[in-house]
Design a protein around this motif. Structure first.
Motif: not given
Length: 360
Positions: A44-57
């Motif tokens: 989750c932490y890594l996705y918060l760094l790189y993610g772009r989809n607002k819902r998944w963030l």
């Protein structure tokens, strides 16, 4: 790989601390199944760094906060994991205001600290919890404030760049129009005169041909003088032209410009007006970059053979002044025997420029 390395290394160095919940699960100091939760937290932490989809963030954010709360219950030493979320809020999601992330972070922080205070009986642990609470909020407050200043600085730079491009475009259009209006018909007339002189020479009408050539020379000299005038006008604007430019420039920046008796500047010599236009441009540039003003007033007057310009704006003004304040404006005024005085430093900022009158 470029995407991996574009962020500050501190984001990854922080991950070394997940060693503690992993070691706790492996040594069975806490339930073994928390190991899977820790792995999920890292994801989750890594996705918060790189993610772009607002819902998944938002989902990753919620799961990460849930992990921190749960691990704080199983192992009180894990409450400081809230730092992960503080860092993300300050540097990764700094542009978001009263959002889901900020509200949920506040709830999670209060829950973690509140639970720790409820179960601890040790004064040192209690002080550590209080320190953690205030240090997180102070870091969040000052970090986001600094990020906001940086965004404003970038926005101002972009706005200044747009203004400079617009001014350059207006200047190009003005030059093009001046050249077209002044020289276009001249060259056409010179072409006709030259062709007529050639025809007269071919028919041995020398007297009439000489007359046409003399007129051609006169037109050439006159055109040269007009070109010099255009070049000189490019070097120096008069105040009236500069006020039009400043009005456009300030409108783009969201500043309302109010001018009173600007026509009085015509009493100044052209060379003095040229200096004054540069001073006006510098005042406007400083206003856009630093003052955060919404309204600017330029009041022109003549008192006791002195040309007076009163400048006022409703920005944040000056906290203090010294000999270096607006030194470049003072240097320009020295060349025309003018003076600059600070009537009021703020609310509103009021500057007065005085220039001795002289014949143009």
């Amino acid at each position: 790989m470029k995407k991996f390395f574009r962020l500050h290394p501190m984001y990854y160095i922080n991950l070394i601390f997940v060693y503690f919940p992993i070691y706790g699960a492996m040594s069975l100091a806490i339930p073994f199944w928390t190991l899977y939760l820790t792995i999920g937290f890292v994801g989750c932490y890594l996705y918060l760094l790189y993610g772009r989809n607002k819902r998944w963030l938002n989902l990753a954010w919620f799961l990460a906060l849930g992990y921190i709360i749960l691990m704080s219950i199983f192992d009180g030493g894990m409450f400081w994991f809230i730092w992960y979320m503080t860092i993300l809020l300050v540097y990764r999601f700094d542009s978001e205001g009263s959002s889901f992330k900020l509200v949920s972070y506040t709830i999670a922080l209060v829950t973690v600290i509140g639970y720790g205070i409820h179960v601890t009986n040790d004064i040192s642990s209690l002080l550590l919890l209080v320190f953690l609470f205030f240090s997180n909020f102070l870091m969040l407050y000052f970090g986001r404030k600094e990020s906001q200043k940086e965004r404003q600085k970038i926005a101002i730079m972009e706005k200044n760049r747009s203004i400079n491009l617009l001014l350059a475009e207006n200047e190009r259009n003005r030059i093009g129009q001046d050249l077209h209006d002044t020289l276009g018909h001249v060259f056409a007339l010179m072409t006709v005169k030259a062709e007529l002189a050639q025809t007269l020479l071919e028919t041995d009408n020398l007297q009439q041909a000489q007359k046409e050539i003399k007129e051609l020379q006169q037109i050439s000299k006159q055109s040269m003088q007009e070109v010099r005038t255009i070049v000189q006008s490019l070097k120096e604007h008069n105040v009236a032209e500069e006020l039009v430019i400043l009005d456009n420039m300030l409108q783009i920046s969201g500043v309302c410009l109010l001018v009173s008796q600007g026509e009085l500047a015509n009493h100044l010599a052209q060379s003095t007006q040229g200096k004054l236009t540069m001073i006006l441009r510098e005042l406007a540039t400083n206003l856009i970059k630093h003052s955060q003003a919404k309204t600017c007033q330029l009041n022109f007057s003549i008192e006791n053979k002195q040309f007076i310009l009163d400048y006022q704006d409703d920005g944040r003004g000056f906290s203090a002044i010294d000999d270096t304040s607006l030194h470049s404006i003072k240097d320009r005024l020295v060349t025309i025997q003018g003076t600059l005085s600070f009537v009021q430093l703020a609310q509103p900022t009021h500057l007065r420029i005085s220039i001795p009158l002289e014949e143009k």
